[in-house]
Design an enzyme around this catalytic site. Structure first.
Site, PDB file in Angstrom:
ATOM      1  N   GLU A 155      68.442  13.313  63.894  1.00 59.42           N
ATOM      2  CA  GLU A 155      68.282  14.037  62.623  1.00 59.42           C
ATOM      3  C   GLU A 155      66.932  14.731  62.546  1.00 59.42           C
ATOM      4  O   GLU A 155      66.514  15.169  61.485  1.00 59.42           O
ATOM      5  CB  GLU A 155      68.445  13.060  61.457  1.00 59.42           C
ATOM      6  CG  GLU A 155      69.856  12.497  61.329  1.00 59.42           C
ATOM      7  CD  GLU A 155      70.876  13.609  61.215  1.00 59.42           C
ATOM      8  OE1 GLU A 155      71.835  13.602  62.004  1.00 59.42           O
ATOM      9  OE2 GLU A 155      70.686  14.518  60.372  1.00 59.42           O
ATOM     10  N   ARG A 166      60.238  37.241  79.506  1.00 56.14           N
ATOM     11  CA  ARG A 166      60.696  38.512  80.080  1.00 56.14           C
ATOM     12  C   ARG A 166      59.825  39.671  79.590  1.00 56.14           C
ATOM     13  O   ARG A 166      59.824  40.759  80.175  1.00 56.14           O
ATOM     14  CB  ARG A 166      62.156  38.795  79.759  1.00 56.14           C
ATOM     15  CG  ARG A 166      62.463  39.013  78.294  1.00 56.14           C
ATOM     16  CD  ARG A 166      63.939  39.200  78.063  1.00 56.14           C
ATOM     17  NE  ARG A 166      64.428  40.419  78.648  1.00 56.14           N
ATOM     18  CZ  ARG A 166      64.301  41.628  78.059  1.00 56.14           C
ATOM     19  NH1 ARG A 166      63.687  41.736  76.890  1.00 56.14           N
ATOM     20  NH2 ARG A 166      64.772  42.710  78.639  1.00 56.14           N
ATOM     21  N   ASP A 195      65.357  47.683  75.175  1.00 54.51           N
ATOM     22  CA  ASP A 195      66.230  46.574  74.787  1.00 54.51           C
ATOM     23  C   ASP A 195      66.874  46.828  73.435  1.00 54.51           C
ATOM     24  O   ASP A 195      66.332  47.575  72.627  1.00 54.51           O
ATOM     25  CB  ASP A 195      65.384  45.303  74.604  1.00 54.51           C
ATOM     26  CG  ASP A 195      65.038  44.677  75.925  1.00 54.51           C
ATOM     27  OD1 ASP A 195      65.616  45.076  76.929  1.00 54.51           O
ATOM     28  OD2 ASP A 195      64.157  43.798  75.925  1.00 54.51           O
ATOM     29  N   PRO A 217      67.006  23.725  62.841  1.00 55.16           N
ATOM     30  CA  PRO A 217      67.878  24.562  62.016  1.00 55.16           C
ATOM     31  C   PRO A 217      67.231  24.918  60.681  1.00 55.16           C
ATOM     32  O   PRO A 217      67.664  25.829  59.999  1.00 55.16           O
ATOM     33  CB  PRO A 217      69.127  23.683  61.826  1.00 55.16           C
ATOM     34  CG  PRO A 217      68.688  22.298  62.109  1.00 55.16           C
ATOM     35  CD  PRO A 217      67.565  22.401  63.104  1.00 55.16           C
TER      36      PRO A 217
HETATM   37  N1  LIG Z   1      70.199  25.139  65.080  1.00 50.82           N
HETATM   38  C1  LIG Z   1      69.342  24.219  65.716  1.00 50.82           C
HETATM   39  C2  LIG Z   1      69.695  22.842  65.742  1.00 50.82           C
HETATM   40  O1  LIG Z   1      70.870  22.461  65.138  1.00 50.82           O
HETATM   41  C3  LIG Z   1      68.881  21.904  66.361  1.00 50.82           C
HETATM   42  C4  LIG Z   1      67.697  22.317  66.962  1.00 50.82           C
HETATM   43  C5  LIG Z   1      67.319  23.662  66.961  1.00 50.82           C
HETATM   44  C6  LIG Z   1      68.140  24.611  66.330  1.00 50.82           C
HETATM   45  N2  LIG Z   1      67.742  26.006  66.306  1.00 50.82           N
HETATM   46  O2  LIG Z   1      66.610  26.321  66.874  1.00 50.82           O
HETATM   47  O3  LIG Z   1      68.472  26.877  65.799  1.00 50.82           O
END
Ligand SMILES: Nc1c(O)cccc1[N+](=O)[O-]
Length: 235
Positions: A119, A161, A176, A92
């Site tokens: 985490e 793809r 696309d 994230p």
């Molecule tokens: N958002 C998120 C996550 O919370 C955990 C691993 C990967 C991601 N992501 O790639 O967006």
């Protein structure tokens, strides 16, 4: 293209072997390796995580497990790290993954995906890897997932793809959404009237120029309404 995924849930990646992606493997367009991180543990509990330095909630994945795993998976035929491989870390906290990223990655010969859980993974794992290969920490969106595996499925599909021979009609991905920077407009098929709803007459006019102009206007209108951020700023 060679794809490798390191994860504690190999079964999560089974969808890579069905439908179009499975066909791409059968055709030899891609090869996929899925590796269980726990194969690099040495204790009876096969521990892959530990408490975070500095305290805080949750657990952090151990560098003493991830390091050896990536040493092996990033290696080339000679057993040394393949300097051309791209290491991708879904997180994230990463840069946003988008169609431009997918296009760029579709040129890669090898991509290794490191799927974190808990985490996350001790940062030194990527700092160490970055001494030998390119590392990209990427996010598929601003929401919290339990791990990186579903993000890998999303990214692999978006990339694979685009490879020649994967889609039946090579033109498909050129029209696309996002390929011209705009959202794709509405699509229609038979019947011409369905529950009193008609297909826009222009699409049955046979005038390809008019159809192309109409479709572009529809894309612009939909992009303005739903994703104004994709449009160039007026200033
Ligand atoms: N958002 C998120 C996550 O919370 C955990 C691993 C990967 C991601 N992501 O790639 O967006």
């Amino acid at each position: 293209m060679r794809l490798d995924v390191v994860t504690i849930f190999p079964e999560y990646l089974e969808p890579l072997r069905v439908a179009l992606l499975g066909k791409a493997i059968d055709k030899g367009l891609i090869s996929v390796g899925v590796h269980n991180l726990r194969d690099w543990t040495h204790d009876v509990h096969k521990a892959v995580d530990d408490s975070p330095y500095g305290g805080g909630p949750g657990m952090v994945m151990k560098p003493t497990v991830w390091g050896p795993a990536l040493d092996d998976v990033l290696a080339g035929p000679d057993g040394e790290t393949d300097p051309e491989v791209l290491l991708v870390v879904p997180t994230p906290a990463g840069r946003r993954f988008d169609q431009a990223t997918a296009q760029r990655w579709s040129q890669e010969k090898r991509i290794v995906f490191a799927c974190g859980r808990y985490e996350g993974i001790d940062q030194r794992v990527f700092d160490d890897a970055a001494r030998r290969v390119r590392v990209e920490e990427v996010s598929i969106g601003d929401y919290v997932l339990i791990g990186g595996e579903v993000a890998v499925l999303v990214m692999v599909e978006a990339v694979v793809r685009l490879l020649p021979g994967v889609l039946g009609n090579q033109q498909s991905h050129q029209e696309d959404s996002f390929s011209d920077g705009l959202l794709e407009g509405p699509s229609y098929t038979r019947p011409a009237v369905w529950r009193d709803l008609e297909v826009p007459p222009v699409l049955m006019s046979g005038d390809h120029g008019k159809v192309a102009r109409w479709r572009h206007e529809q894309s612009l209108e939909r992009t303005r309404e739903r994703r104004p951020d994709l449009l160039p700023s007026d200033d």
